[in-house]
Design a protein around this motif. Sequence first.
Motif, PDB file in Angstrom:
ATOM      1  N   UNK A  34       0.941  -1.098  -0.036  1.00 27.79           N
ATOM      2  CA  UNK A  34       0.051  -0.126   0.005  1.00 27.79           C
ATOM      3  C   UNK A  34       0.788   1.206   0.116  1.00 27.79           C
ATOM      4  N   UNK A  35       0.534   2.217  -0.776  1.00 28.92           N
ATOM      5  CA  UNK A  35       1.313   3.647  -0.774  1.00 28.92           C
ATOM      6  C   UNK A  35       0.711   4.500   0.148  1.00 28.92           C
ATOM      7  N   UNK A  42      -0.825  13.865  -3.752  1.00 29.07           N
ATOM      8  CA  UNK A  42      -1.214  12.449  -3.857  1.00 29.07           C
ATOM      9  C   UNK A  42      -1.941  12.008  -5.178  1.00 29.07           C
ATOM     10  N   UNK A  43      -2.040  13.190  -6.172  1.00 27.94           N
ATOM     11  CA  UNK A  43      -2.516  12.811  -7.111  1.00 27.94           C
ATOM     12  C   UNK A  43      -1.405  12.257  -8.079  1.00 27.94           C
ATOM     13  N   UNK A  57      -3.466   0.300  -3.515  1.00 27.40           N
ATOM     14  CA  UNK A  57      -4.275   1.280  -3.042  1.00 27.40           C
ATOM     15  C   UNK A  57      -3.097   2.287  -2.397  1.00 27.40           C
ATOM     16  N   UNK A  58      -3.786   3.740  -2.532  1.00 23.73           N
ATOM     17  CA  UNK A  58      -3.088   4.846  -1.988  1.00 23.73           C
ATOM     18  C   UNK A  58      -3.680   5.573  -1.101  1.00 23.73           C
ATOM     19  N   UNK A  59      -3.362   5.695   0.204  1.00 25.04           N
ATOM     20  CA  UNK A  59      -3.882   6.324   1.591  1.00 25.04           C
ATOM     21  C   UNK A  59      -3.430   7.590   1.762  1.00 25.04           C
ATOM     22  N   UNK A  72      -4.356   5.681   8.961  1.00 15.47           N
ATOM     23  CA  UNK A  72      -3.754   4.777   8.322  1.00 15.47           C
ATOM     24  C   UNK A  72      -3.545   3.527   8.983  1.00 15.47           C
ATOM     25  N   UNK A  73      -3.121   3.516  10.155  1.00 16.84           N
ATOM     26  CA  UNK A  73      -2.740   2.468  11.207  1.00 16.84           C
ATOM     27  C   UNK A  73      -4.297   1.625  11.252  1.00 16.84           C
TER      28      UNK A  73
END
Length: 255
Positions: A34-35, A42-43, A57-59, A72-73
């Motif tokens: 995951x990134x 973020x874009x 996925x990008x968080x 995120x945790x």
Amino acid sequence: MLAGKKILVTGVLTEASIAFATARLAQEAGAEIVLTGFGKGIRLTRRVATRLPTEPDVLEMDVSDPDMVAAVVADLDDRWGKLDGLVHAIGFAPNSAIGGTFMETPWEDVATAMQISTYSFPALGAAFAPLLKASGGGSYVGLDFDATVAWPSYDWMGVAKAGLEAACRYTARELGAQGTRVNLIAAGPLKTMAARQIEGFSQFEDTWDDRAPLGWDITDTEPVGRAVCALLSDWMPGVTGEIIHCDGGVHAMGV
């Protein structure tokens, strides 16, 4: 090498980044990743994520915002229930803190550089410690640039990296009891987005051209990505609190 590992990679902005090379190599070695990204950047992270072997996925996570870190945790706890690897590829300094104006930089800008580039390392270690512990300890790897000497134009980022190296040792001491390995990779200069902030970056190129016994390609992030993946793997179980240089050997050379 990383089959079945669950890994969080921060700092992926472009394909030229060390974090991107790490994410790609980790996936190729069998990891699920995951990134994270934040703000306008973020874009870029979401766009470059599509160029990985498997789009992750990008968080959103701003390391200076404890609530975002906690979110995120919580996401990874629900998603995986553990974390095998965490990659800290985070660094930032305001323009006044790099580029040759070391003695004129105001404290407010120094504080920003230190919070993002140094303090965030143990802060993320503490936040993700329970998930790392749930995996049996896991591995926490950060990206460094040799801070044993003063580099031209690197200024307060160099000071922040010196703090990062100390923070790595202390974080390794604190997380060692739960089996978490904490290390840094001190990379040679690479033409990343971060490097664009450094006025006089060509001086680094000239130094490495002259002094690296193995040679050094400033456009090739794969050697550093491989070193990060090695630390993320189970093949270095007794290594923690270490700074491993991946710089073509420059750190070991004299004049």
